[in-house]
Enzyme design. Structure first.
Site, PDB file in Angstrom:
ATOM      1  N   HIS A 167      33.203  86.815 135.884  1.00  0.00           N
ATOM      2  CA  HIS A 167      31.939  86.077 135.783  1.00  0.00           C
ATOM      3  C   HIS A 167      31.816  85.631 134.336  1.00  0.00           C
ATOM      4  CE1 HIS A 167      27.859  84.927 135.367  1.00  0.00           C
ATOM      5  NE2 HIS A 167      27.516  86.022 134.747  1.00  0.00           N
ATOM      6  N   ASN A 194      26.810  79.715 131.057  1.00  0.00           N
ATOM      7  CA  ASN A 194      26.698  80.675 132.143  1.00  0.00           C
ATOM      8  C   ASN A 194      25.969  79.992 133.297  1.00  0.00           C
ATOM      9  OD1 ASN A 194      25.894  82.708 133.879  1.00  0.00           O
ATOM     10  ND2 ASN A 194      25.539  84.176 132.226  1.00  0.00           N
ATOM     11  N   CYS A 200      24.248  86.818 139.124  1.00  0.00           N
ATOM     12  CA  CYS A 200      25.622  86.516 138.682  1.00  0.00           C
ATOM     13  C   CYS A 200      26.682  87.171 139.547  1.00  0.00           C
ATOM     14  CB  CYS A 200      25.786  86.958 137.240  1.00  0.00           C
ATOM     15  SG  CYS A 200      24.544  86.294 136.154  1.00  0.00           S
TER      16      CYS A 200
HETATM   17  N1  ACO Z   1      20.238  82.293 117.729  1.00  0.00           N
HETATM   18  C1  ACO Z   1      20.091  82.943 116.548  1.00  0.00           C
HETATM   19  N2  ACO Z   1      19.732  84.251 116.468  1.00  0.00           N
HETATM   20  C2  ACO Z   1      19.526  84.890 117.639  1.00  0.00           C
HETATM   21  C3  ACO Z   1      19.664  84.279 118.883  1.00  0.00           C
HETATM   22  C4  ACO Z   1      20.044  82.913 118.899  1.00  0.00           C
HETATM   23  N3  ACO Z   1      20.215  82.260 120.042  1.00  0.00           N
HETATM   24  N4  ACO Z   1      19.398  85.204 119.852  1.00  0.00           N
HETATM   25  C5  ACO Z   1      19.097  86.341 119.220  1.00  0.00           C
HETATM   26  N5  ACO Z   1      19.167  86.152 117.902  1.00  0.00           N
HETATM   27  C6  ACO Z   1      18.933  87.094 116.827  1.00  0.00           C
HETATM   28  C7  ACO Z   1      17.856  88.090 117.157  1.00  0.00           C
HETATM   29  O1  ACO Z   1      16.596  87.572 116.840  1.00  0.00           O
HETATM   30  C8  ACO Z   1      18.246  89.208 116.217  1.00  0.00           C
HETATM   31  O2  ACO Z   1      17.833  88.864 114.946  1.00  0.00           O
HETATM   32  P1  ACO Z   1      17.095  89.982 114.076  1.00  0.00           P
HETATM   33  O3  ACO Z   1      18.049  91.139 114.012  1.00  0.00           O
HETATM   34  O4  ACO Z   1      16.851  89.268 112.798  1.00  0.00           O
HETATM   35  O5  ACO Z   1      15.871  90.296 114.881  1.00  0.00           O
HETATM   36  C9  ACO Z   1      19.773  89.182 116.231  1.00  0.00           C
HETATM   37  O6  ACO Z   1      20.112  87.857 116.681  1.00  0.00           O
HETATM   38  C10 ACO Z   1      20.356  90.123 117.203  1.00  0.00           C
HETATM   39  O7  ACO Z   1      19.566  89.937 118.353  1.00  0.00           O
HETATM   40  P2  ACO Z   1      19.550  91.051 119.475  1.00  0.00           P
HETATM   41  O8  ACO Z   1      18.586  90.725 120.574  1.00  0.00           O
HETATM   42  O9  ACO Z   1      19.506  92.389 118.880  1.00  0.00           O
HETATM   43  O10 ACO Z   1      20.811  90.689 120.079  1.00  0.00           O
HETATM   44  P3  ACO Z   1      22.208  91.239 120.208  1.00  0.00           P
HETATM   45  O11 ACO Z   1      22.741  91.705 118.937  1.00  0.00           O
HETATM   46  O12 ACO Z   1      22.232  92.158 121.374  1.00  0.00           O
HETATM   47  O13 ACO Z   1      22.857  89.838 120.591  1.00  0.00           O
HETATM   48  C11 ACO Z   1      23.191  88.728 122.644  1.00  0.00           C
HETATM   49  C12 ACO Z   1      22.196  89.004 121.570  1.00  0.00           C
HETATM   50  C13 ACO Z   1      24.243  87.724 122.125  1.00  0.00           C
HETATM   51  C14 ACO Z   1      22.565  88.131 123.886  1.00  0.00           C
HETATM   52  C15 ACO Z   1      23.903  90.044 123.009  1.00  0.00           C
HETATM   53  O14 ACO Z   1      22.943  91.001 123.343  1.00  0.00           O
HETATM   54  C16 ACO Z   1      24.797  89.865 124.167  1.00  0.00           C
HETATM   55  O15 ACO Z   1      25.806  89.237 124.054  1.00  0.00           O
HETATM   56  N6  ACO Z   1      24.402  90.476 125.250  1.00  0.00           N
HETATM   57  C17 ACO Z   1      25.052  90.246 126.498  1.00  0.00           C
HETATM   58  C18 ACO Z   1      24.038  89.561 127.334  1.00  0.00           C
HETATM   59  C19 ACO Z   1      24.607  88.312 127.851  1.00  0.00           C
HETATM   60  O16 ACO Z   1      25.488  87.717 127.295  1.00  0.00           O
HETATM   61  N7  ACO Z   1      24.043  87.964 128.978  1.00  0.00           N
HETATM   62  C20 ACO Z   1      24.477  86.824 129.722  1.00  0.00           C
HETATM   63  C21 ACO Z   1      23.543  86.607 130.891  1.00  0.00           C
HETATM   64  S1  ACO Z   1      23.444  87.995 131.869  1.00  0.00           S
HETATM   65  C22 ACO Z   1      24.729  87.826 132.897  1.00  0.00           C
HETATM   66  O17 ACO Z   1      25.274  86.746 133.058  1.00  0.00           O
HETATM   67  C23 ACO Z   1      25.181  89.053 133.586  1.00  0.00           C
END
Ligand code: ACO
Length: 352
Positions: free
Chosen positions: A279, A309, A129
């Protein structure tokens, strides 16, 4: 003094729109099934990422990453009023190459009709990215030193073929789309330190290498590629892995730091910048960066809502999208901040 000018910009996204409503029903061939294949929904996706839809290439093997890049490249050449044969360097930033090697820049060179006629240098770079800003830094160095005079920088991704369309892969699968953006750079003679590419920075921290990656193989093992298409549980290496929380935290930190350092190093303030183009990792990340770095919200340009993305393509795709909407104009000064797998991050200030 020779400085680097943006001669042209172009972007391309495939026609197929995949909405958050349709996505959960898609199988690994992107065919809608009667029942959900992935436990996710529009409410969760929009709340946690801001994404409403994304673009996918056709599922008939007719389009590769180089084809997405080729369409964007033709538009950038037209915008620059240049012919492909005017190029003397191609820099291709992607994490989704047509194949492992050779890189995809040489495939694009051939599709531009240059192979055998114009032996221009072809670089593939892998900062995910952060690739477009890393590539901008390379192009600026090449132009200022006189190494090359017409550099094409490509950010292109075909994500939709390497995502896990099951609940196991949902944290990553919902984020990504296919697309390409291309900029062409050339020299200009000026003493205006604020003309063209004003500033670039590029950083990395290998401690993040396992927090956001797609292995596919491990070269130290025999066999180095261990993939059984019948055993989806076994095929973890074939799909991207992300520690979402660590990515979120490090992305905000890296983008805020590189943004503030860019302003400090150039002696600029937000009064000198028309647009902030981050980004497009996740709208929630960008909202946090804007809050922490105290960026005027009216200067912020996003496109993740409609393209998802697209990794190395997000910066040029976002700029070109808002140029078409009449917002971004020639002469506007843009600050772009990026963060990616590696971890890698950086920033650039440039006059469009
Ligand atoms: N739909 C529904 N539920 C989901 C999904 C989905 N697509 N993805 C994860 N979950 C659930 C998980 O299973 C978890 O449920 P649980 O608590 O019952 O187990 C809950 O959501 C939280 O999941 P976590 O993995 O703990 O996720 P988090 O709270 O960190 O949220 C997310 C996930 C949205 C990806 C967050 O971590 C985030 O925004 N991180 C930034 C990463 C990102 O956006 N990366 C982009 C690509 S990298 C880049 O471009 C640099």
């Amino acid at each position: 003094m020779i400085r680097t000018k943006i001669l042209g910009l172009g972007s391309y996204v495939p026609d197929r729109v995949v909405t958050n409503e349709e996505l959960p029903y898609l199988d690994e061939r992107h065919v809608r099934q009667a029942t959900k294949q992935t436990e996710t929904d529009d409410a969760w996706i929009q709340k946690r990422t801001g994404i409403k839809e994304r673009r996918y290439v056709p599922n008939d093997a007719s389009v590769a990453t180089s084809d997405l890049a080729h369409e964007a490249a033709k538009r950038a050449l037209a915008d620059a009023n240049l012919q492909a044969n005017d190029l003397d360097c191609i820099i291709f930033a992607t994490l989704s190459p047509d194949f492992h090697f050779p890189g995809t820049a040489v495939v694009l060179q051939r599709k531009l009709g240059l192979a055998g006629k114009n032996d221009c240098a072809c670089y593939d770079i892998r900062q995910q990215c952060s690739g477009f800003v890393y590539g901008m830094q390379m192009a600026d160095a090449f132009i200022r030193t006189g190494m090359y005079k017409r550099v094409m920088l490509v950010g292109a991704e075909l994500h939709s073929h390497s995502l896990d369309y099951t609940t196991r892969g949902r944290d990553v699968m919902v984020l990504f789309g296919d697309g390409a953006g291309v900029a062409i750079f050339g020299p200009m003679e000026t003493d205006d330190a604020r003309a063209g590419i004003v500033y670039t920075s590029a950083h990395a921290d290998g401690n993040g290498a396992n927090d956001l990656n797609l292995k596919i193989f491990e070269i130290n093992r025999l066999p180095y590629l261990d993939y059984d298409p019948r055993d989806r549980e076994h095929n973890q290496l074939m799909y991207p892995h992300m520690d979402g929380k660590r990515v979120f935290l490090n992305a905000v930190r890296g983008m805020v730091m590189s943004t503030n350092t860019a302003l400090a190093k150039t002696g600029m303030s937000w009064d000198d910048i028309q647009w902030f183009v981050p980004h497009q990792a996740n709208l929630r990340i960008n909202e946090k960066v804007v809050e922490v770095a105290k960026i005027p919200p009216e200067k912020v340009l996003n496109s993740i809502e409609i393209y998802g993305n697209t990794t190395a393509a997000t910066v040029p795709l976002t700029i070109d999208h808002w140029r078409k909407q009449g917002k971004v104009k020639r002469g506007d000064r843009i600050l772009s901040s990026v963060f990616g797998s590696g971890f890698t991050w950086g920033a650039a200030i440039f006059t469009f």
